[in-house]
Design an enzyme around this catalytic site. Structure first.
Site, PDB file in Angstrom:
ATOM      1  N   LYS A   1       0.847  -1.212   0.000  1.00 33.97           N
ATOM      2  CA  LYS A   1       0.000   0.000   0.000  1.00 33.97           C
ATOM      3  C   LYS A   1       0.877   1.255   0.000  1.00 33.97           C
ATOM      4  CE  LYS A   1      -1.714   1.477   4.108  1.00 33.97           C
ATOM      5  NZ  LYS A   1      -1.476   2.879   4.459  1.00 33.97           N
ATOM      6  N   ASN A   2       1.911   1.244   0.882  1.00 36.06           N
ATOM      7  CA  ASN A   2       2.679   2.479   1.078  1.00 36.06           C
ATOM      8  C   ASN A   2       3.721   2.729  -0.004  1.00 36.06           C
ATOM      9  OD1 ASN A   2       1.073   2.883   3.241  1.00 36.06           O
ATOM     10  ND2 ASN A   2       2.615   2.379   4.780  1.00 36.06           N
TER      11      ASN A   2
ATOM     12  N   ARG B   1      -4.757  10.653   4.745  1.00 36.54           N
ATOM     13  CA  ARG B   1      -3.631  11.554   4.995  1.00 36.54           C
ATOM     14  C   ARG B   1      -2.568  11.457   3.922  1.00 36.54           C
ATOM     15  NH1 ARG B   1      -0.274  13.861   7.753  1.00 36.54           N
ATOM     16  NH2 ARG B   1       1.600  12.843   7.034  1.00 36.54           N
TER      17      ARG B   1
ATOM     18  N   CYS C   1      -4.566  11.889  12.921  1.00 38.20           N
ATOM     19  CA  CYS C   1      -5.362  10.671  13.047  1.00 38.20           C
ATOM     20  C   CYS C   1      -5.082  10.093  14.433  1.00 38.20           C
ATOM     21  CB  CYS C   1      -5.033   9.686  11.940  1.00 38.20           C
ATOM     22  SG  CYS C   1      -3.316   9.316  11.866  1.00 38.20           S
TER      23      CYS C   1
ATOM     24  N   ARG D   1      -0.121  14.631  12.780  1.00 38.03           N
ATOM     25  CA  ARG D   1       0.600  14.276  11.548  1.00 38.03           C
ATOM     26  C   ARG D   1       1.078  15.570  10.867  1.00 38.03           C
ATOM     27  NH1 ARG D   1      -0.947   8.983  10.212  1.00 38.03           N
ATOM     28  NH2 ARG D   1       0.822   8.959   8.827  1.00 38.03           N
ATOM     29  N   PRO D   2       2.105  16.226  11.425  1.00 36.67           N
ATOM     30  CA  PRO D   2       2.552  17.507  10.879  1.00 36.67           C
ATOM     31  C   PRO D   2       3.127  17.343   9.472  1.00 36.67           C
ATOM     32  CG  PRO D   2       4.141  16.667  12.471  1.00 36.67           C
ATOM     33  CD  PRO D   2       2.949  15.735  12.515  1.00 36.67           C
ATOM     34  N   ILE D   3       3.247  18.466   8.770  1.00 37.85           N
ATOM     35  CA  ILE D   3       3.883  18.384   7.434  1.00 37.85           C
ATOM     36  C   ILE D   3       5.020  19.410   7.315  1.00 37.85           C
ATOM     37  CG2 ILE D   3       1.828  17.471   6.257  1.00 37.85           C
ATOM     38  CD1 ILE D   3       1.457  20.325   5.097  1.00 37.85           C
ATOM     39  N   ASP D   4       5.596  19.801   8.467  1.00 38.50           N
ATOM     40  CA  ASP D   4       6.684  20.794   8.436  1.00 38.50           C
ATOM     41  C   ASP D   4       7.878  20.332   7.602  1.00 38.50           C
ATOM     42  OD1 ASP D   4       6.730  18.955  10.736  1.00 38.50           O
ATOM     43  OD2 ASP D   4       8.692  19.823  11.106  1.00 38.50           O
TER      44      ASP D   4
ATOM     45  N   ASP E   1       4.791   0.510  12.128  1.00 31.68           N
ATOM     46  CA  ASP E   1       3.552  -0.100  11.611  1.00 31.68           C
ATOM     47  C   ASP E   1       3.395  -1.552  12.039  1.00 31.68           C
ATOM     48  OD1 ASP E   1       3.476   1.672   8.413  1.00 31.68           O
ATOM     49  OD2 ASP E   1       3.060   2.287  10.463  1.00 31.68           O
TER      50      ASP E   1
ATOM     51  N   ILE F   1       8.403   6.620  16.986  1.00 31.64           N
ATOM     52  CA  ILE F   1       7.967   7.339  15.784  1.00 31.64           C
ATOM     53  C   ILE F   1       6.683   8.100  16.057  1.00 31.64           C
ATOM     54  CG2 ILE F   1       7.393   7.127  13.325  1.00 31.64           C
ATOM     55  CD1 ILE F   1      10.271   6.265  13.993  1.00 31.64           C
TER      56      ILE F   1
ATOM     57  N   ARG G   1      -8.680  -0.586   4.757  1.00 34.38           N
ATOM     58  CA  ARG G   1      -7.799   0.404   4.137  1.00 34.38           C
ATOM     59  C   ARG G   1      -6.449  -0.217   3.789  1.00 34.38           C
ATOM     60  NH1 ARG G   1      -6.428   5.233   7.406  1.00 34.38           N
ATOM     61  NH2 ARG G   1      -5.137   5.416   5.562  1.00 34.38           N
TER      62      ARG G   1
HETATM   63  C1  EPZ Z   1       4.405   6.773   6.301  1.00 33.44           C
HETATM   64  O1  EPZ Z   1       3.637   7.851   6.796  1.00 33.44           O
HETATM   65  C2  EPZ Z   1       3.448   5.590   6.268  1.00 33.44           C
HETATM   66  N1  EPZ Z   1       2.304   5.896   5.407  1.00 33.44           N
HETATM   67  C3  EPZ Z   1       2.951   5.271   7.676  1.00 33.44           C
HETATM   68  O2  EPZ Z   1       2.160   4.087   7.589  1.00 33.44           O
HETATM   69  C4  EPZ Z   1       4.158   4.970   8.559  1.00 33.44           C
HETATM   70  O3  EPZ Z   1       3.707   4.734   9.883  1.00 33.44           O
HETATM   71  C5  EPZ Z   1       5.115   6.171   8.541  1.00 33.44           C
HETATM   72  O4  EPZ Z   1       5.494   6.465   7.175  1.00 33.44           O
HETATM   73  C6  EPZ Z   1       6.377   5.910   9.336  1.00 33.44           C
HETATM   74  O5  EPZ Z   1       7.037   4.814   8.810  1.00 33.44           O
HETATM   75  C7  EPZ Z   1       2.471   5.896   4.073  1.00 33.44           C
HETATM   76  O6  EPZ Z   1       3.548   5.672   3.555  1.00 33.44           O
HETATM   77  C8  EPZ Z   1       1.252   6.171   3.255  1.00 33.44           C
HETATM   78  P1  EPZ Z   1       6.474  10.033   8.376  1.00 33.44           P
HETATM   79  P2  EPZ Z   1       4.252   9.358   6.801  1.00 33.44           P
HETATM   80  O7  EPZ Z   1       6.435  11.348   7.719  1.00 33.44           O
HETATM   81  O8  EPZ Z   1       5.164   9.557   5.669  1.00 33.44           O
HETATM   82  C9  EPZ Z   1       6.900  13.020  11.932  1.00 33.44           C
HETATM   83  C10 EPZ Z   1       0.228   2.774   7.838  1.00 33.44           C
HETATM   84  O9  EPZ Z   1      -0.243   2.236   8.860  1.00 33.44           O
HETATM   85  N2  EPZ Z   1       6.794  14.048  10.899  1.00 33.44           N
HETATM   86  O10 EPZ Z   1       7.570   9.068   8.013  1.00 33.44           O
HETATM   87  O11 EPZ Z   1       3.122  10.288   6.986  1.00 33.44           O
HETATM   88  C11 EPZ Z   1       5.629  12.212  12.086  1.00 33.44           C
HETATM   89  O12 EPZ Z   1       4.725  12.867  12.955  1.00 33.44           O
HETATM   90  C12 EPZ Z   1       0.751   4.200   7.916  1.00 33.44           C
HETATM   91  O13 EPZ Z   1       0.352   2.209   6.726  1.00 33.44           O
HETATM   92  C13 EPZ Z   1       7.106  15.365  11.230  1.00 33.44           C
HETATM   93  O14 EPZ Z   1       7.447  15.663  12.358  1.00 33.44           O
HETATM   94  O15 EPZ Z   1       5.101   9.311   8.156  1.00 33.44           O
HETATM   95  C14 EPZ Z   1       6.158  10.925  12.672  1.00 33.44           C
HETATM   96  O16 EPZ Z   1       6.340  11.105  14.056  1.00 33.44           O
HETATM   97  C15 EPZ Z   1       0.498   4.824   9.280  1.00 33.44           C
HETATM   98  N3  EPZ Z   1       7.001  16.314  10.263  1.00 33.44           N
HETATM   99  C16 EPZ Z   1       7.509  10.751  11.985  1.00 33.44           C
HETATM  100  O17 EPZ Z   1       7.886  12.062  11.525  1.00 33.44           O
HETATM  101  C17 EPZ Z   1       6.640  16.009   8.978  1.00 33.44           C
HETATM  102  O18 EPZ Z   1       6.592  16.922   8.129  1.00 33.44           O
HETATM  103  C18 EPZ Z   1       7.498   9.815  10.797  1.00 33.44           C
HETATM  104  O19 EPZ Z   1       6.438  10.236   9.968  1.00 33.44           O
HETATM  105  C19 EPZ Z   1       6.334  14.670   8.661  1.00 33.44           C
HETATM  106  C20 EPZ Z   1       6.429  13.700   9.636  1.00 33.44           C
END
Ligand code: EPZ
Length: 421
Positions: free
Chosen positions: A22-23, A92, A116, A121-124, A307, A329, A399
């Protein structure tokens, strides 16, 4: 709404076939927006998240045809660049259309993704990556509005408080492939799904070095063409079935599972006493002796994947002894613990750490799914619990797990869906 009913206490054995990841699929489908040419994506799992991403592409004016697990995507001369709230708010990960829209059109408007249950889930880091290559980003009316007309190569460190970001790496890379100049992403996410996206972009004609490593070097090219790509198997689905074999003291061959994608899980489960062998079709997992309690910390790849934390916890709830599970994480990713407690699990939460005291057995109960992986943890608990477990709100499961009941029943489980009054 539907619920999943599980008659517990049955040992799993036989072979299960893992679907596409999926990812990996989600950002790869988004990446097709970077070209006007047709792309073919194979081994696409039949999941709700896929249909959401397809809806977003169709909403942009892109033609998408589906034939079984193959998507044919024809962007043609699509002009729209807006991903609306009503679609993005349901998933998301839709944020990963931001990079390709910016790269292709020099502008993008994507609804700000909500948080969620697993935490904010920040996007900074997404914004940091895109601004590092010259995009101008603002957040208005709940939308991320990006202007990429002046983008050029840049150098950015994408490690955040919780390590690298999977989709921020994907977005920055996808925005950079058509941007003049060289872009270097330091502390890029190197999950297999990011490596698979990199492979796909290179097949489209992108110039990227360091795929699957923490350092990506992208030299912008003028144009990208379509590509034909088969997506990697889903390592989290594979890990979930591996744990299903462990928790039911079974003997299961997980077809298409790749050892190299699940090294951290394999390391832990071997330490716990499970026998895991590479076989021609994938991995064979056998329960051969009493499982030992283990301590665990989730980390960015190649560390233990967040995950898989909830599913692993289910196994520890029925493992004699004390296990300490630390979530690095998403520190609040413990919504499954209260539901597991309803089944008799003994879990104490101390901040980002769960202390699990193994109990003799769990008892089936009505429980509530809250997010994708928490739901998977409840399924694993239901498989080993005495009696019947009813899991409500199983749309969360749908999902991320294709035909979960069918695959489990083929292994000897007794699982069915019922209307939830
Ligand atoms: C991906 O999400 C996966 N989703 C998530 O899987 C997975 O848990 C996650 O990576 C971590 O491995 C998809 O690929 C669709 P991140 P993503 O940005 O990219 C923080 C599932 O169950 N962060 O790697 O959104 C964030 O809050 C899902 O399949 C910031 O601080 O995750 C987290 O603590 C759930 N700022 C950490 O980084 C940002 O701008 C890792 O998040 C972005 C993230």
């Amino acid at each position: 709404m539907e619920k999943l009913v599980i008659e517990g206490g049955r040992r799993l054995e036989g072979t299960v076939t893992i679907s596409g990841a999926k990812n990996a699929c989600l950002p790869i489908i988004a990446a097709t927006l970077l070209s006007d040419d047709k792309s073919v994506i194979r081994n696409v799992p039949n999941l709700r998240d896929m249909s959401t991403m397809v809806k977003i592409l169709k909403n942009l004016g892109v033609t998408v045809q589906q034939d079984g697990d193959t998507l044919t995507i024809i962007p043609g001369g699509y002009k729209k660049h807006i991903a609306p709230y009503e679609l993005v708010s349901t998933m998301r990960a839709s944020i990963c259309v931001l990079g390709p829209l910016l790269g292709k059109h020099g502008k993008a408007e994507v609804s700000f993704p909500g948080g969620c249950v697993i935490g904010p889930r920040p996007i900074d880091l997404h914004i940091k990556g895109l601004e590092a290559i010259g995009a101008k980003i603002k957040v208005e009316r709940g939308y991320v509005i990006a202007d990429g007309r002046k983008m050029k190569g840049g150098h950015v460190y994408l490690g955040g408080h919780f390590g690298s970001s999977v989709l921020a790496t994907a977005n920055t890379m996808m925005a950079a492939v058509l941007t003049g100049g060289v872009t270097v992403i330091e502390n890029a996410a190197c999950e297999p799904e990011v490596a698979d996206l990199t492979m796909f972009l290179i097949k489209m004609g992108a110039n990227i070095k360091g795929g699957g490593t923490h350092r990506l070097i992208i030299e912008g090219v003028k144009k990208l063409h379509g590509a034909d790509h088969s997506v990697i198997p889903d390592r989290i689905e594979a890990g979930t079935y591996i744990l299903a074999a462990a928790i039911t003291k079974g003997d299961v061959t997980v077809k298409h599972a790749k050892l190299e994608h699940n090294l951290a899980l394999m390391d832990k489960l071997t330490e716990a006493g499970l026998e895991i062998k590479k076989v021609p079709s994938g991995l064979r997992v056998r329960y051969v002796r009493k499982i030992k309690p283990l301590d665990l910390t989730t980390l960015p790849y190649p560390g233990f994947p967040t995950d898989m934390q909830a599913q692993f916890m289910s196994l520890m709830t029925v493992t004699d002894g004390i296990s300490v599970i630390t979530e690095k994480i998403y520190p609040n990713r413990f919504t499954h613990t209260s539901e597991l407690a309803r089944m008799g699990a003994d879990i104490q939460i101390e901040g980002p750490t769960a202390i699990v005291k193994g109990v003799k057995s769990l008892s089936g109960a009505p429980v509530m799914a809250s997010d994708l992986r928490a739901s998977a943890a409840l399924v694993l608990a239901g498989l080993v619990a005495k009696g019947r477990t009813d899991i409500r709100r199983i749309y969360h499961l749908d999902r991320g797990y294709e035909c979960l009941d069918k695959k489990l029943n083929a292994l000897g489980a007794k699982v069915w869906r019922e209307k939830d009054k």
